[in-house]
Write an enzyme that holds these catalytic residues in place. Sequence first.
Site, PDB file in Angstrom:
ATOM      1  N   ARG A 238     -10.757   9.916   1.709  1.00 45.44           N
ATOM      2  CA  ARG A 238     -10.602  10.607   2.990  1.00 45.44           C
ATOM      3  C   ARG A 238     -11.742  11.611   3.201  1.00 45.44           C
ATOM      4  O   ARG A 238     -12.135  11.861   4.340  1.00 45.44           O
ATOM      5  CB  ARG A 238      -9.215  11.253   3.091  1.00 45.44           C
ATOM      6  CG  ARG A 238      -8.133  10.177   3.168  1.00 45.44           C
ATOM      7  CD  ARG A 238      -6.722  10.731   3.275  1.00 45.44           C
ATOM      8  NE  ARG A 238      -5.740   9.651   3.163  1.00 45.44           N
ATOM      9  CZ  ARG A 238      -4.436   9.840   3.000  1.00 45.44           C
ATOM     10  NH1 ARG A 238      -3.950  11.060   2.951  1.00 45.44           N
ATOM     11  NH2 ARG A 238      -3.626   8.806   2.909  1.00 45.44           N
TER      12      ARG A 238
ATOM     13  N   GLU B  28       7.290  -6.715   1.263  1.00 40.73           N
ATOM     14  CA  GLU B  28       6.087  -6.554   2.093  1.00 40.73           C
ATOM     15  C   GLU B  28       5.146  -7.754   1.917  1.00 40.73           C
ATOM     16  O   GLU B  28       4.601  -8.277   2.887  1.00 40.73           O
ATOM     17  CB  GLU B  28       5.323  -5.272   1.690  1.00 40.73           C
ATOM     18  CG  GLU B  28       5.941  -3.989   2.172  1.00 40.73           C
ATOM     19  CD  GLU B  28       5.627  -3.698   3.651  1.00 40.73           C
ATOM     20  OE1 GLU B  28       5.016  -4.561   4.319  1.00 40.73           O
ATOM     21  OE2 GLU B  28       6.003  -2.624   4.129  1.00 40.73           O
TER      22      GLU B  28
ATOM     23  N   LYS C 219      -2.289  -1.483  -3.897  1.00 46.84           N
ATOM     24  CA  LYS C 219      -3.124  -0.297  -3.829  1.00 46.84           C
ATOM     25  C   LYS C 219      -2.270   0.966  -3.888  1.00 46.84           C
ATOM     26  O   LYS C 219      -1.253   1.004  -3.193  1.00 46.84           O
ATOM     27  CB  LYS C 219      -3.869  -0.361  -2.505  1.00 46.84           C
ATOM     28  CG  LYS C 219      -4.676   0.831  -2.152  1.00 46.84           C
ATOM     29  CD  LYS C 219      -5.295   0.597  -0.818  1.00 46.84           C
ATOM     30  CE  LYS C 219      -5.992   1.858  -0.417  1.00 46.84           C
ATOM     31  NZ  LYS C 219      -6.381   1.837   0.950  1.00 46.84           N
TER      32      LYS C 219
ATOM     33  N   LYS D 188       1.142  10.087   5.572  1.00 49.25           N
ATOM     34  CA  LYS D 188       1.292   8.701   6.027  1.00 49.25           C
ATOM     35  C   LYS D 188       2.578   8.059   5.496  1.00 49.25           C
ATOM     36  O   LYS D 188       2.699   6.845   5.403  1.00 49.25           O
ATOM     37  CB  LYS D 188       0.055   7.898   5.612  1.00 49.25           C
ATOM     38  CG  LYS D 188      -1.247   8.456   6.180  1.00 49.25           C
ATOM     39  CD  LYS D 188      -2.430   7.508   5.974  1.00 49.25           C
ATOM     40  CE  LYS D 188      -3.704   8.095   6.605  1.00 49.25           C
ATOM     41  NZ  LYS D 188      -4.876   7.197   6.430  1.00 49.25           N
TER      42      LYS D 188
ATOM     43  N   LYS E 150       0.846  -1.190   0.000  1.00 53.00           N
ATOM     44  CA  LYS E 150       0.000   0.000   0.000  1.00 53.00           C
ATOM     45  C   LYS E 150       0.880   1.238   0.000  1.00 53.00           C
ATOM     46  O   LYS E 150       1.709   1.431   0.887  1.00 53.00           O
ATOM     47  CB  LYS E 150      -0.889  -0.007   1.228  1.00 53.00           C
ATOM     48  CG  LYS E 150      -1.714   1.251   1.345  1.00 53.00           C
ATOM     49  CD  LYS E 150      -2.753   1.144   2.417  1.00 53.00           C
ATOM     50  CE  LYS E 150      -3.484   2.472   2.543  1.00 53.00           C
ATOM     51  NZ  LYS E 150      -4.486   2.419   3.592  1.00 53.00           N
TER      52      LYS E 150
ATOM     53  N   TYR F 281     -15.254   1.089  -6.773  1.00 52.64           N
ATOM     54  CA  TYR F 281     -16.503   1.822  -6.576  1.00 52.64           C
ATOM     55  C   TYR F 281     -17.414   1.644  -7.798  1.00 52.64           C
ATOM     56  O   TYR F 281     -18.569   2.032  -7.772  1.00 52.64           O
ATOM     57  CB  TYR F 281     -16.204   3.317  -6.325  1.00 52.64           C
ATOM     58  CG  TYR F 281     -15.315   3.482  -5.111  1.00 52.64           C
ATOM     59  CD1 TYR F 281     -15.847   3.459  -3.837  1.00 52.64           C
ATOM     60  CD2 TYR F 281     -13.921   3.572  -5.244  1.00 52.64           C
ATOM     61  CE1 TYR F 281     -15.030   3.542  -2.719  1.00 52.64           C
ATOM     62  CE2 TYR F 281     -13.098   3.660  -4.135  1.00 52.64           C
ATOM     63  CZ  TYR F 281     -13.658   3.642  -2.875  1.00 52.64           C
ATOM     64  OH  TYR F 281     -12.845   3.702  -1.774  1.00 52.64           O
TER      65      TYR F 281
ATOM     66  N   SER G  71     -10.252   5.567  -4.761  1.00 53.97           N
ATOM     67  CA  SER G  71     -11.203   6.665  -4.955  1.00 53.97           C
ATOM     68  C   SER G  71     -10.748   7.689  -5.994  1.00 53.97           C
ATOM     69  O   SER G  71     -11.543   8.140  -6.811  1.00 53.97           O
ATOM     70  CB  SER G  71     -11.457   7.345  -3.613  1.00 53.97           C
ATOM     71  OG  SER G  71     -10.229   7.778  -3.036  1.00 53.97           O
TER      72      SER G  71
HETATM   73  C1  PBG Z   1      -6.968   3.437   5.284  1.00 56.10           C
HETATM   74  C2  PBG Z   1      -7.531   3.252   3.927  1.00 56.10           C
HETATM   75  C3  PBG Z   1      -7.408   4.181   2.901  1.00 56.10           C
HETATM   76  C4  PBG Z   1      -8.075   3.662   1.806  1.00 56.10           C
HETATM   77  C5  PBG Z   1      -8.615   2.428   2.176  1.00 56.10           C
HETATM   78  N1  PBG Z   1      -8.247   2.190   3.490  1.00 56.10           N
HETATM   79  C6  PBG Z   1      -6.829   5.542   2.860  1.00 56.10           C
HETATM   80  C7  PBG Z   1      -5.564   5.908   3.473  1.00 56.10           C
HETATM   81  O1  PBG Z   1      -4.643   5.102   3.625  1.00 56.10           O
HETATM   82  O2  PBG Z   1      -5.475   7.076   3.823  1.00 56.10           O
HETATM   83  C8  PBG Z   1      -8.178   4.374   0.505  1.00 56.10           C
HETATM   84  C9  PBG Z   1      -9.128   3.865  -0.489  1.00 56.10           C
HETATM   85  C10 PBG Z   1      -9.467   4.779  -1.585  1.00 56.10           C
HETATM   86  O3  PBG Z   1      -8.843   5.818  -1.829  1.00 56.10           O
HETATM   87  O4  PBG Z   1     -10.418   4.443  -2.288  1.00 56.10           O
HETATM   88  N2  PBG Z   1      -7.477   2.786   6.287  1.00 56.10           N
END
Ligand code: PBG
Length: 331
Positions: A212, A241, A256, A225, A202, A321, A282
Site C-alpha cells: 500500500r 470462494e 494470498k 477491507k 484473499k 518480489y 509485500s
Molecule cells: C489490491 C491488492 C493488494 C495487493 C495486491 N493487490 C492489497 C490490498 O488488498 O490492499 C497486496 C500485495 C502485497 O502486499 O504484496 N488490489
Amino acid sequence: MTQFPQAFPATRMRRLRQAPWIRSLAGENVLTPADLIWAVFVHDGEDRMPVGSLPGIDRLSVKDAAKAAIRARELGIPAIALFPYIGADGKDETGSGALDPDGLVPRALKAMKDAAPEVGLITDVALDAYTSHGHDGLLDEDGTIPNDATTEKLVQQALVHVGAGADIVAPSDMMDGRIGAIRSAFEEEGFTNQMILAYAAKYASGFYGPYRDAIGSAAALKGDKKTYQQDPANSDEALREVALDLAEGADMVMVKPGLPYLDIVQRVSSAFGVPTIAYQVSGEYAQIKAAAQNGWIDGDRVMMESLMCFKRAGASGVITYFAEEAAVKLG
Ligand code: PBG
C-alpha cells in the site's frame, strides 16, 4: 491421506541425507525460475523510485519495465505481474484512471509486450491504485462498497488491460460475481485466449502494508477491507470462494498472503487440482529483508527456503518480489 506401511525395519533416514547427490535424487520438490511470477511496480517517472518499506524494490519507468520483461525472459521467469503507482493527482473518488486506455498500465503492457512477447503479462484488476479513498471498489456515502456497480468498473478495467496486451487478468478486488462478469465480457469481445487468475482466497491482511506504500494507497485508505476480504480465522470459506470463482470461469486461482496461509494453499491445490498460485506478499518480503539487513537471518537462504515451501504445499507458481534475485541464484 498418504498411507504408510507399518514399518521399514532397516531404514535409516540419514542414509538419504548424507550427500548432495542423494538428497537431490531423493528430493520430492524442485524450485526453478519457471515457478516464479515477478511482481513489478511501474510509475510515470523517468527514474527508478524506491519503496522505503520494500528494500531493493523500485517502482520502474515504462522503459525500465520493458527492460524487466527482457530480463525475465533471460532468467526463465515466465510471467510478470504488474502494479501501478499513480500519484495523488491521478486519483479520484471513482478511480476513473483505471479505465483509461492510454493510462500507465496499458502503456507499460504495450512496451513490455513489444520488448519480450514471450513473457506472460498479468495485471491486477481492482481500483485501489486509482481511488482517492484507497478501496478496491467504489465507496458509497455510508462507507459500503457497492458490489455490482464496482463489478461493472472492473469489467471495463479488465477489457482495457487485455486490449493493451495483458495475457492474464487477476481480479484482486474480491467482489462477488466479478469473474463471471469478466468472462462473459471477454467472450463477447472475442478475448477467448485471455486467462483469468482469480484472487479467490484473499484475506484481509496486515501483511499488505508495504504494498500500500508502493501504490500510494496506504495514506489514503479509509477504514479497512474486512467487508470484502476474508477473515484470517476462516479456512472452509476459502474453498467456497475458489469453487465459486472456478464455476464462474477462472482458469487459475490464487491464495494470498502466502506463507502464513500455506494451509490454504495446500487445501485449495489438493481439493481442486487447478493451477494454484500463491502470493508471497509485500509484508512477507519486507520481514525477510529487514531481518537479513540486521544480520538476524541469512536472507538468501530464507528467501530460497520460503519459495520452496510454496512448492511443497502444492503451489504451481509464486508471485514474489524475490523473483529476479531468486532466479539469478537458481541460475
Ligand atoms: C489490491 C491488492 C493488494 C495487493 C495486491 N493487490 C492489497 C490490498 O488488498 O490492499 C497486496 C500485495 C502485497 O502486499 O504484496 N488490489
